[in-house]
Design a protein around this motif. Sequence first.
Motif, mmCIF file in Angstrom:
data_model
loop_
_atom_site.group_PDB
_atom_site.id
_atom_site.type_symbol
_atom_site.label_atom_id
_atom_site.label_comp_id
_atom_site.label_asym_id
_atom_site.label_seq_id
_atom_site.Cartn_x
_atom_site.Cartn_y
_atom_site.Cartn_z
ATOM 1 N N UNK A 1 0.857 -1.191 0.000
ATOM 2 C CA UNK A 1 0.000 0.000 0.000
ATOM 3 C C UNK A 1 0.887 1.232 0.000
ATOM 4 N N UNK A 2 0.683 2.095 -0.988
ATOM 5 C CA UNK A 2 1.417 3.356 -1.083
ATOM 6 C C UNK A 2 0.431 4.483 -1.380
ATOM 7 N N UNK A 3 0.302 5.398 -0.421
ATOM 8 C CA UNK A 3 -0.571 6.571 -0.598
ATOM 9 C C UNK A 3 -1.979 6.154 -1.037
ATOM 10 N N UNK A 4 -2.568 5.223 -0.276
ATOM 11 C CA UNK A 4 -3.924 4.716 -0.527
ATOM 12 C C UNK A 4 -4.073 4.003 -1.874
ATOM 13 N N UNK A 5 -2.972 3.617 -2.485
ATOM 14 C CA UNK A 5 -3.017 2.787 -3.690
ATOM 15 C C UNK A 5 -2.638 1.364 -3.278
ATOM 16 N N UNK A 6 -3.540 0.441 -3.546
ATOM 17 C CA UNK A 6 -3.358 -0.949 -3.129
ATOM 18 C C UNK A 6 -2.759 -1.752 -4.274
ATOM 19 N N UNK A 7 -1.674 -2.449 -3.986
ATOM 20 C CA UNK A 7 -1.011 -3.298 -4.984
ATOM 21 C C UNK A 7 -0.999 -4.738 -4.471
#
Length: 313
Positions: free
Chosen positions: A296-302
């Motif tokens: 998770x980076x800056x509310x981006x889910x990978x």
Amino acid sequence: MEKEHIQENLFLEMKNYSLSFNDKRFDIDIVPRKPDSRFYELYIGEKALYILVPFPDEPNDLLKIYYPKSAYIHLIDGLQKSLLWQFFLLTIIAMLISLLFSFYVLKPLRKSLRMLEVFIKDIIHDLNTPLTSILINLKMMDSKNEEVESISRSAKTIAMLHQNLDAYLREQINESERFQLDELVEEQVAFFRSMYDYLDWQITISPLILQTDKNALGRILYNLLSNACKYNTGNGFIYIDTKDNILTISNSSYGIESPERIFERFYKESDRGLGIGLHIVKKLCDQLDIPIQLEIKQNIVHFHLNLSQVTLN
């Protein structure tokens, strides 16, 4: 309290000894009287416990009755061992009672769970035939009809839920087969893209050839894409790409409160769903030997799926 009780008993026994001198545990000595000397009071010294007793006809000397400190420490050690054994035995008894009580209380619950599992298996078995019939008949109908397309999507959603429940209850994996990753991804994306057309979809898939259980990997992709769609933002995106045999599904989101619990059974952070989708994903990934990683980076889910073990090219 027990220590004080021992001291009290020793004090009383020393007083009695001062009258009869009939107890081999105690010794006596003559000591000079001091101004601060107190009679018939228990003293705890470095080498002994003792009391001071006055002589009737001797004002300058006192009788010292003492009990060796080593014997006193031995009594205390015995007391501690006795209390520890009592505590140990009481703990064992309490554990046995708790265990028996838990068996008694949980027996109806275990029976209910077994009945529920059998019931779910029966439902899965009974749903299989009508679902297959619906899907076959929908393929024979006019696919350009909007109502037919809507019914078809709903039927496919029910079919995938049916497969999820089946995977949830069963441990086995079907025989693996050879297939292309990009075709499987496009098949799953086509299902969701029509329902979530307001999202920005970007697909960049390398032509990887895999050897694994196609249906199981399809359910993995279905659940990951389902989550990516349901928990996305209003004008969000879903990106799917491959790099070095790693398939990555990325989506915008409102964030995840407890990422470390995301694969736990029945864990969910909203009222939607049952909380088993990502648990099934992790279970299937483990069975297919496909490591999965959440980032998770800056509310981006990978979600990263490492396909190295199942890639042929």
